[in-house]
Design a protein around this motif. Structure first.
Motif, PDB file in Angstrom:
ATOM      1  N   VAL A  27       2.582  -6.006   5.394  1.00 10.70           N
ATOM      2  CA  VAL A  27       2.258  -6.245   3.990  1.00 10.70           C
ATOM      3  C   VAL A  27       1.073  -7.206   3.932  1.00 10.70           C
ATOM      4  CG1 VAL A  27       3.125  -7.010   1.750  1.00 10.70           C
ATOM      5  CG2 VAL A  27       4.682  -5.927   3.394  1.00 10.70           C
ATOM      6  N   VAL A  28       0.092  -6.877   3.105  1.00 15.89           N
ATOM      7  CA  VAL A  28      -1.164  -7.628   3.071  1.00 15.89           C
ATOM      8  C   VAL A  28      -1.480  -8.079   1.652  1.00 15.89           C
ATOM      9  CG1 VAL A  28      -3.640  -7.568   3.555  1.00 15.89           C
ATOM     10  CG2 VAL A  28      -2.054  -6.296   5.027  1.00 15.89           C
ATOM     11  N   ASP A  29      -1.773  -9.349   1.499  1.00 17.68           N
ATOM     12  CA  ASP A  29      -2.285  -9.911   0.247  1.00 17.68           C
ATOM     13  C   ASP A  29      -3.807  -9.927   0.354  1.00 17.68           C
ATOM     14  OD1 ASP A  29      -3.274 -11.754  -1.729  1.00 17.68           O
ATOM     15  OD2 ASP A  29      -1.295 -12.679  -1.859  1.00 17.68           O
ATOM     16  N   VAL A  56       4.286 -12.316  -1.343  1.00 13.59           N
ATOM     17  CA  VAL A  56       5.425 -11.473  -0.982  1.00 13.59           C
ATOM     18  C   VAL A  56       5.904 -11.903   0.406  1.00 13.59           C
ATOM     19  CG1 VAL A  56       6.149  -9.118  -0.422  1.00 13.59           C
ATOM     20  CG2 VAL A  56       4.648  -9.543  -2.396  1.00 13.59           C
ATOM     21  N   PRO A  57       7.204 -12.084   0.603  1.00 11.33           N
ATOM     22  CA  PRO A  57       7.702 -12.532   1.909  1.00 11.33           C
ATOM     23  C   PRO A  57       7.195 -11.670   3.064  1.00 11.33           C
ATOM     24  CG  PRO A  57       9.466 -12.609   0.308  1.00 11.33           C
ATOM     25  CD  PRO A  57       8.302 -11.963  -0.384  1.00 11.33           C
ATOM     26  N   GLY A  58       6.651 -12.358   4.076  1.00 10.97           N
ATOM     27  CA  GLY A  58       6.146 -11.667   5.250  1.00 10.97           C
ATOM     28  C   GLY A  58       4.709 -11.191   5.147  1.00 10.97           C
ATOM     29  N   ALA A  59       4.088 -11.320   3.948  1.00 10.94           N
ATOM     30  CA  ALA A  59       2.721 -10.824   3.767  1.00 10.94           C
ATOM     31  C   ALA A  59       1.710 -11.695   4.505  1.00 10.94           C
ATOM     32  CB  ALA A  59       2.369 -10.777   2.282  1.00 10.94           C
ATOM     33  N   TYR A 103      -1.622  -5.527  -1.629  1.00 11.12           N
ATOM     34  CA  TYR A 103      -1.556  -5.877  -3.048  1.00 11.12           C
ATOM     35  C   TYR A 103      -2.555  -6.988  -3.329  1.00 11.12           C
ATOM     36  CZ  TYR A 103       1.019 -10.132  -1.778  1.00 11.12           C
ATOM     37  OH  TYR A 103       1.372 -11.345  -1.248  1.00 11.12           O
ATOM     38  N   ASP A 104      -2.737  -7.278  -4.626  1.00 17.63           N
ATOM     39  CA  ASP A 104      -3.508  -8.457  -5.026  1.00 17.63           C
ATOM     40  C   ASP A 104      -2.871  -9.061  -6.258  1.00 17.63           C
ATOM     41  OD1 ASP A 104      -4.627  -7.244  -7.416  1.00 17.63           O
ATOM     42  OD2 ASP A 104      -6.091  -6.220  -6.164  1.00 17.63           O
ATOM     43  N   SER A 105      -3.454 -10.130  -6.739  1.00 26.16           N
ATOM     44  CA  SER A 105      -2.909 -10.841  -7.905  1.00 26.16           C
ATOM     45  C   SER A 105      -3.650 -10.473  -9.183  1.00 26.16           C
ATOM     46  CB  SER A 105      -2.980 -12.358  -7.680  1.00 26.16           C
ATOM     47  OG  SER A 105      -4.331 -12.767  -7.440  1.00 26.16           O
ATOM     48  N   SER A 106      -4.517  -9.457  -9.123  1.00 28.02           N
ATOM     49  CA  SER A 106      -5.297  -9.060 -10.290  1.00 28.02           C
ATOM     50  C   SER A 106      -4.870  -7.663 -10.748  1.00 28.02           C
ATOM     51  CB  SER A 106      -6.790  -9.112  -9.947  1.00 28.02           C
ATOM     52  OG  SER A 106      -7.574  -8.892 -11.099  1.00 28.02           O
ATOM     53  N   GLY A 132       1.163  -4.947  -8.172  1.00 28.53           N
ATOM     54  CA  GLY A 132       0.756  -6.086  -7.374  1.00 28.53           C
ATOM     55  C   GLY A 132       1.698  -7.278  -7.452  1.00 28.53           C
ATOM     56  N   LEU A 133       1.131  -8.427  -7.154  1.00 26.89           N
ATOM     57  CA  LEU A 133       1.921  -9.660  -7.126  1.00 26.89           C
ATOM     58  C   LEU A 133       2.463 -10.008  -8.507  1.00 26.89           C
ATOM     59  CD1 LEU A 133       2.910 -12.033  -5.361  1.00 26.89           C
ATOM     60  CD2 LEU A 133       0.789 -13.222  -5.957  1.00 26.89           C
ATOM     61  N   SER A 134       1.715  -9.700  -9.546  1.00 23.93           N
ATOM     62  CA  SER A 134       2.159 -10.033 -10.907  1.00 23.93           C
ATOM     63  C   SER A 134       3.468  -9.331 -11.244  1.00 23.93           C
ATOM     64  CB  SER A 134       1.083  -9.648 -11.928  1.00 23.93           C
ATOM     65  OG  SER A 134      -0.089 -10.403 -11.740  1.00 23.93           O
ATOM     66  N   ARG A 135       3.555  -8.054 -10.940  1.00 23.66           N
ATOM     67  CA  ARG A 135       4.792  -7.322 -11.223  1.00 23.66           C
ATOM     68  C   ARG A 135       5.929  -7.809 -10.324  1.00 23.66           C
ATOM     69  NH1 ARG A 135       6.562  -3.369 -14.194  1.00 23.66           N
ATOM     70  NH2 ARG A 135       8.205  -1.949 -13.495  1.00 23.66           N
TER      71      ARG A 135
END
Length: 292
Positions: A27-29, A56-59, A103-106, A132-135
């Motif tokens: 998992v990648v941020d 996200v845990p482990g990202a 994912y990203d935060s945007s 993404g992270l927001s959801r």
């Protein structure tokens, strides 16, 4: 080890939550932030938010500004060489045995950019986290802080796939009517019309239609449109019947989000113009259209 299959290029938070901790998954941020300064807005790595705000845990964290861009490029976020992509991906623990969810935060466009880079480099198993992270956070799912040590990567086999990228010459041929392709601008409607923008020359490339990145995302849930709603939103790109679609924006980032949506809508021959308006507008001889 059998590969973890991804259902589509877009996976839900439920799908990811059920598979967190699977050894076959990375998992990648890929977040990048826009910050305002006295000199104007600029891009800032999302690493601090990843470390302190949480992920996200482990990202693991992917650096678009340095690792997944060409430092020698004339413009920001110029796509890197295949060798640089391979090195940066392996440093995140990505190899031939894993699948990747990014994912990203945007609005998902930074995640889509990494999807585009790796897919164009021949990596077969990568998906974007819908919303993404927001959801993920809105649903009350767990968040980790601090640094996540990547897994040790094995062999990563990459080979560039034709068709994912368009360059200045191809776009010029489209504008001149020498190549049968549609041009899509993924910037906001006001930037498309030339009313706003940070470049010295504003407007859009002649012959373009406007499908803003924000128009294919539900602003409340941050999830991507799907089905008939998506088909209707991207319909202007295929109205002329061109077999190929070239998407651009300012620097090839928002374009990746709209381009991925077009592929999800069933259009196989979609490319991102990597230089986008940063390159096009820098040449005063190349035309730009503004709409009063």
């Amino acid at each position: 080890m059998n590969a973890l299959e991804l259902p589509t290029p877009l996976v839900t938070t439920d799908w990811l939550a059920e598979r967190l901790g699977d050894d076959r998954l990375v998992v990648v941020d890929a977040s990048v932030l826009s910050v305002s300064t006295a000199a104007g807005s600029r891009w800032l790595s999302g690493l601090d938010d990843y470390l302190i705000g949480g992920h996200v845990p482990g990202a693991v964290f992917a650096d678009h500004l340095e690792e997944f861009s060409d430092p020698e490029g004339r413009f920001g976020f110029t796509r890197p060489t295949l060798a640089r992509i391979a090195r940066a991906a392996r440093e995140l623990g990505i190899d031939d045995d894993v699948s990747v969810v990014v994912y990203d935060s945007s609005l998902g466009h930074w995640a889509a950019r990494l999807w585009w880079l790796l897919s164009a480099a021949g990596f077969p198993r990568i998906a974007v986290l819908d919303g993404g992270l927001s959801r993920w956070q809105a649903e009350g799912r767990p968040i980790d802080t601090g640094f996540q040590l990547p897994r040790e990567a094995g062999t990563l086999t990459l080979a560039r796939i034709d068709g994912f990228w368009a360059d200045l010459d191809e776009v010029q041929r489209i504008v001149d009517g020498e190549s049968d392709a549609a041009l899509v601008c993924a910037l906001s409607a006001s930037e498309f019309r030339g009313e706003t923008g940070t470049r010295s020359r504003r407007g859009h490339i002649p012959g373009s239609v406007n499908i803003p990145l924000g128009s294919i995302v539900d602003r409340e849930t941050r999830t991507q449109l799907d089905g008939q709603a998506l088909a209707e939103r991207v319909a202007p790109a295929t109205a002329g019947g061109a077999p190929r679609i070239v998407v651009y924006c300012g620097g090839g980032i928002a374009a990746a989000g709209t381009a991925l949506a077009l592929r999800r809508a069933g259009h196989p021959d979609v490319a991102v113009y990597d230089g986008s308006l940063d390159e096009w507008a820098a040449d005063p001889e190349l035309p730009l259209i503004t709409v009063a």
